[in-house]
Design a protein around this motif. Structure first.
Motif, mmCIF file in Angstrom:
data_model
loop_
_atom_site.group_PDB
_atom_site.id
_atom_site.type_symbol
_atom_site.label_atom_id
_atom_site.label_comp_id
_atom_site.label_asym_id
_atom_site.label_seq_id
_atom_site.Cartn_x
_atom_site.Cartn_y
_atom_site.Cartn_z
ATOM 1 N N GLN A 7 0.810 -1.215 0.000
ATOM 2 C CA GLN A 7 0.000 0.000 0.000
ATOM 3 C C GLN A 7 0.846 1.270 0.000
ATOM 4 N N LEU A 8 2.163 1.100 -0.039
ATOM 5 C CA LEU A 8 3.070 2.240 -0.020
ATOM 6 C C LEU A 8 4.092 2.106 -1.139
ATOM 7 N N VAL A 9 4.788 3.199 -1.404
ATOM 8 C CA VAL A 9 5.914 3.160 -2.334
ATOM 9 C C VAL A 9 7.138 2.736 -1.537
ATOM 10 N N ASN A 10 7.712 1.599 -1.877
ATOM 11 C CA ASN A 10 8.843 1.045 -1.135
ATOM 12 C C ASN A 10 10.125 1.145 -1.958
ATOM 13 N N HIS A 11 11.131 1.787 -1.393
ATOM 14 C CA HIS A 11 12.421 1.928 -2.049
ATOM 15 C C HIS A 11 13.441 0.953 -1.459
ATOM 16 N N PHE A 12 14.168 0.266 -2.347
ATOM 17 C CA PHE A 12 15.259 -0.618 -1.947
ATOM 18 C C PHE A 12 16.509 -0.186 -2.706
ATOM 19 N N LEU A 13 17.611 -0.021 -2.002
ATOM 20 C CA LEU A 13 18.871 0.368 -2.630
ATOM 21 C C LEU A 13 19.631 -0.893 -3.042
ATOM 22 N N ILE A 14 19.922 -0.992 -4.328
ATOM 23 C CA ILE A 14 20.565 -2.180 -4.876
ATOM 24 C C ILE A 14 22.035 -1.890 -5.204
#
Length: 204
Positions: A60-67
């Motif tokens: 339900q949210l915008v999820n950021h993952f640093l790759i």
């Protein structure tokens, strides 16, 4: 490309609070229950990075993952038949379109499609909106392990036929399976090559 690190950065319902820097973003979106979380976990070699649920509409949210400390993988809320209240669906829509339209570092949007089904109006309409607005995107056909090679080919061709009613050519696409790892190398290599191109353009 090999992913050596995948770190959760933040979840947001306010686009203005998303990370502000010059790292490229690659966002993943699709109808609810399309297998988005499973695909993200497969791509990143991290079983618990994206939360998997049997209930559609969990994200339900915008999820950021640093790759690899180099680029962002963005997990966007699903659309379609999520079992949520009407006002929540409207909030989803506003959040999704606001993100897509306002993020200057969004390099590509991966639109996930369940290969087991015939072309869905919501998917086709969404892709046409992306095209009209000049948003770069690719299609990922998920759950390929659930079909025979012949049926998979037939379903992909059905999508191609539908999209060619509006497009001059089929948008870039990948065939994937979170269970078998099919498509992982192709998708990650595509991101890697795009990152190299973007870096070269910035240096000019």
């Amino acid at each position: 490309m090999n992913i050596t690190s995948a770190k959760f950065v933040m979840s947001n319902s306010d686009i203005k609070k998303c990370p502000i820097d010059n790292k490229a973003e690659y966002a993943f979106i699709g109808r609810s229950n399309v297998g988005k979380s499973s695909l993200i976990n497969m791509l990143t070699n991290h079983k618990g990075l994206a939360k998997i649920s049997t209930k559609p509409g969990k994200t339900q949210l915008v999820n950021h993952f640093l790759i690899n400390d180099q680029w962002y993988l963005v997990d966007l809320p699903g659309y379609g038949f999520a079992k949520v209240a009407k006002n929540t669906k409207q909030r989803f829509s506003k959040l999704i379109f606001s993100f897509i339209e306002s993020r200057p570092n969004l390099i590509n949007l991966f639109v996930l499609v369940d290969c087991r089904h015939e072309p869905q109006t919501k998917d086709v309409d969404f892709m046409e909106w992306l095209g009209v607005n000049g948003i770069p995107f690719s299609i990922i056909f998920t759950k390929a392990d659930k079909l025979s090679k012949q049926k998979l080919s037939e379903n992909v061709k059905a999508y191609e036929k539908e999209l060619l009613n509006s497009w001059e050519e089929m948008p870039p696409f990948f065939i994937s399976s979170a269970s078998s790892g099919l498509g992982k190398e192709e998708i990650l290599n595509s991101i890697d090559e795009t990152n190299k191109t973007v870096l070269l353009q910035k240096r000019k």
